[in-house]
Design an enzyme around this catalytic site. Structure first.
Site, PDB file in Angstrom:
ATOM      1  N   TYR A 143      35.249  54.282  43.641  1.00 52.48           N
ATOM      2  CA  TYR A 143      36.749  54.324  43.273  1.00 52.48           C
ATOM      3  C   TYR A 143      37.163  55.548  42.491  1.00 52.48           C
ATOM      4  O   TYR A 143      36.731  55.670  41.244  1.00 52.48           O
ATOM      5  CB  TYR A 143      37.022  52.982  42.354  1.00 52.48           C
ATOM      6  CG  TYR A 143      38.538  52.722  42.380  1.00 52.48           C
ATOM      7  CD1 TYR A 143      39.113  51.558  43.361  1.00 52.48           C
ATOM      8  CD2 TYR A 143      39.322  53.434  41.948  1.00 52.48           C
ATOM      9  CE1 TYR A 143      40.361  51.450  43.501  1.00 52.48           C
ATOM     10  CE2 TYR A 143      40.900  53.069  41.882  1.00 52.48           C
ATOM     11  CZ  TYR A 143      41.366  52.131  42.683  1.00 52.48           C
ATOM     12  OH  TYR A 143      42.731  52.163  42.707  1.00 52.48           O
ATOM     13  N   TYR A 170      40.497  41.571  42.666  1.00 57.02           N
ATOM     14  CA  TYR A 170      41.363  42.345  41.437  1.00 57.02           C
ATOM     15  C   TYR A 170      41.267  41.507  39.954  1.00 57.02           C
ATOM     16  O   TYR A 170      41.473  42.353  38.811  1.00 57.02           O
ATOM     17  CB  TYR A 170      42.636  42.441  42.056  1.00 57.02           C
ATOM     18  CG  TYR A 170      42.975  43.491  42.930  1.00 57.02           C
ATOM     19  CD1 TYR A 170      41.984  44.160  43.802  1.00 57.02           C
ATOM     20  CD2 TYR A 170      44.267  43.795  43.180  1.00 57.02           C
ATOM     21  CE1 TYR A 170      42.167  44.890  44.818  1.00 57.02           C
ATOM     22  CE2 TYR A 170      44.612  44.870  44.055  1.00 57.02           C
ATOM     23  CZ  TYR A 170      43.508  45.302  44.891  1.00 57.02           C
ATOM     24  OH  TYR A 170      43.707  46.056  46.049  1.00 57.02           O
TER      25      TYR A 170
END
Length: 669
Positions: free
Chosen positions: A526, A645
């Site tokens: 990421y 998430y």
């Protein structure tokens, strides 16, 4: 950006367990419309009771030559289908138990023998030579000394979750055993060892045999070992290509085929995605002279299925490009036999042929594989391509941007980055401690400082797969003496998959792969701008924020559970934190709003297939690791890649979840 989940639309070795059955079980057949006539439920039972107590499932019906179900009244319908009325008559079946010996003959192609053999051709040759010396009578004997004990494991209510749980447990234990074997330079089949242990412990789901679909198994699912299919009730034989059962049709008993595996061991014709020309079994034992095939066992079952017109599960196969001796098995759905005949094979002897036609209305299975292979050769054949490479050459492989849903032309503008933007240059951060290994770091080397930092073991096996999640992984760095080919440099080599960014119907843009992804595979980092949470608040309107503050409860299924199987060999772990990890949050967030990579397109799911792992490799500051994503389970091509998430609520900052998974929490943060 809204988020989305779920998948996008588009032999014969005899495994005989020579033991007496420890229990009996009435076979399960789905009556019309999926109604179970025994349990009076539309969902076939997953949990069952064994003589030794509670367990996940039932027996391991591997002996296909002698297995026979109890009387089942089978009535032929006018349309050729079969109605089954199941009685409580016992099913005679054998499965692994204490001191089980699994005898594997050599009639078919061997499953993949990976790991410590793939890293060295000499090792592989030595392993085969040693195996031949041991197997004077052409049989390999694999002992399972594990005593059958009941395991009161929490079983998910959803069949899909049950299948995932069993498969993840199998692969986690197999990866760990491979790690131990590599450290000791032991050569053996870890898949057979773990499969025997789980069978002895009765850790499985979908007990018994059935005609038609298997609860929790979806068309397109992939497997790397035959034992995986055995443990979830898809295909019982661990070597043979034809799975069958013997049952009663009125006053007559017949064998019918329930599942076949086309793995390349015979002269099959499988170029057509809807038609399979399947060859019968036998006649080509590698330790005997070729001979005519006989109408017995699996061949007889296929012949009967031609007349009975029952549905047969079909598993196709593809070469595993990451393992020279390996295959990938793809569940292709339900077929029926249209015709059968006898021909002369290449060796000049008679063999049976069966033409199977795929039942209409099923999701794509092998068709997806053939389609993505064409795309990789010619990306322009994909169709509705907006950009052939959204990374503009920054990644090892092009990242295709596709929209076949609406007329949205492209995502919001951003700068593509392959590395994170740190608030401080890495050359002024705490340096990493390097190892003094020559050439590469070796498993079992107690002098390797990188292995010591990782708890005594290298975190990756010889296939480059992550063994288990840790609070922090230390990869080799610039100050290490080992080469760039060292196995402890997985994530810093960049992505190794063909990715596609695509438009979804409800959740904006998403990410998928044209390649199959094996559990433990590094997917991507990421990237973006690192924001120190202690000195700067994040933008509440930034939808491309990653917060390393939540891991997800399903992630721990990726790690092995030696205490469940009570196997001393798997319990000798010097670092208990590997099994019972203490989650460690980090004091930063990453914003990919203005700059980032493919990870910015990964959507949320309450049942994700990826997880994030902190990794250090270019500095030694443990508060600012790289955030790397790994596959939690096997992922078929064209399946959307998602991660959790974190939990949400009905607050303003939370968003409504559209993942549609069985365990959807409703909101995510």
């Amino acid at each position: 950006m809204e988020r989305r989940s779920n998948r996008t639309p588009p032999s014969e070795e005899k495994g005989v367990l020579d033991v007496k059955p420890l229990r009996s079980l009435a076979p399960m057949f789905p009556a019309p419309f999926g109604f179970d006539t025994v349990t009076q439920s539309t969902v076939p039972p997953i949990v069952c009771i064994t003589p030794s107590g509670f367990s996940l499932s039932g027996p391991d019906p591997v002996d296909q030559g002698t297995q026979k179900t109890g009387p089942i009244a089978m009535k032929s319908c006018t349309n050729g289908s079969i109605n089954a009325t199941t009685t409580r008559t016992p099913l005679s079946s054998s499965f692994c138990s204490a001191g089980t010996t699994i005898a594997l003959s050599d009639d078919d192609d061997d499953p993949s023998f990976e790991g410590n053999t793939t890293s060295s051709g000499k090792r592989a040759k030595k392993a085969r030579a040693d195996s031949q010396k041991r197997n004077v009578k052409s049989k390999r004997l694999i002992k399972s000394p594990i005593k059958p004990l009941p395991l009161a494991l929490p079983m998910p209510n959803n069949p899909r979750e049950s299948v995932d749980m069993i498969l993840m447990m199998f692969d986690a234990l197999r990866r760990r055993l491979l790690q131990l074997d590599e450290a000791k330079d032991v050569l053996r089949r870890q898949d057979l060892k773990i499969g025997a242990i789980m069978s002895a412990r009765d850790v499985r789901t979908n007990a018994g045999k059935r005609i038609g679909s298997v609860p929790g198994v979806e068309v397109g699912d992939i497997f790397y070992f035959r034992f995986e299919m055995n443990l979830i009730g898809l295909h019982a034989p661990t070597m043979a290509g034809i799975d069958f059962l013997t049952t009663s049709f009125g006053d007559k008993e017949d064998r019918i085929a329930v599942c076949i595996v086309s793995s390349g061991g015979y002269e099959n014709e499988d170029d057509d995605v809807d038609v399979l020309i399947y060859s019968g079994q036998g006649g080509q034992d590698r330790h005997k002279k070729p001979d005519d095939q006989k109408l017995e066992r699996g061949n007889l079952a296929l012949d009967t299925s031609f007349y009975r017109k029952n549905q047969i599960r079909v598993v196709r196969s593809a070469k595993d490009i990451n393992c020279p001796t390996g295959k990938i098995y793809i569940y292709d759905g339900l077929y029926k036999i249209e015709s059968s005949w006898t021909v002369k094979g290449k060796a000049g002897f008679n063999m049976f042929k069966y033409k199977l036609l795929r039942e209409p209305g099923q999701p794509d299975g092998i068709a997806t594989w053939k389609m993505v292979q064409k795309w990789k050769t010619d990306p322009s054949s994909r169709g509705r391509v907006i950009l052939p490479d959204i990374s503009s050459g920054a990644e090892n492989f092009p990242v295709c941007l596709v929209n076949d849903v609406d007329y949205e032309r492209k995502p919001n503008h951003f700068v593509y980055l392959t590395n994170v933007k740190c608030p401080h240059p890495t050359n002024v951060m705490k340096p990493s401690r390097g190892c003094m290994c020559l050439s590469v770091c070796l498993p079992g080397d107690r002098n390797c400082s990188c292995a010591q930092q990782n708890g005594g073991d290298l975190p990756y096996n010889s296939m480059g797969l992550l063994v288990c999640r840790k609070p922090l992984i230390y990869e080799c760095c610039l100050s290490c003496q080992c080469s760039f080919n060292c196995r402890n440099r997985v994530t810093q080599k960049g992505i190794r998959l063909h990715f596609e960014v695509f438009r979804t119907k409800e959740r904006g843009w998403g990410l998928c792969s044209w390649d199959p992804i094996r559990a433990g595979t590094f997917v991507c980092e990421y990237t973006g701008e690192i924001i120190d949470s202690r000195v700067q608040d994040e933008d509440e309107e930034d939808e491309y924020i990653f917060r390393p503050t939540y891991l997800g409860e399903k992630v721990m299924r990726f790690n092995y559970r030696p205490e469940l199987l009570e196997d001393p060999e798997l319990l000798e772990d010097p670092e208990l934190g590997i099994v019972n990890e203490v989650f460690r949050p980090f004091p930063f967030t990453i914003s990919a709003k203005n700059s980032g990579n493919i990870a910015r397109f990964m959507n949320h799911s309450c049942s994700p297939n990826l997880f994030w792992q902190p990794v250090l490799h270019d500095h030694g500051d443990e508060e600012y690791p790289h955030i790397m994503f790994f596959a939690m389970k096997h992922i078929p091509p064209m399946t959307e890649l998602t991660y959790d998430y974190g939990p949400g609520s009905e607050s303003l900052r939370s968003r409504k979840c559209l993942c549609k998974s069985p365990n959807c929490r409703g909101y995510f943060g």
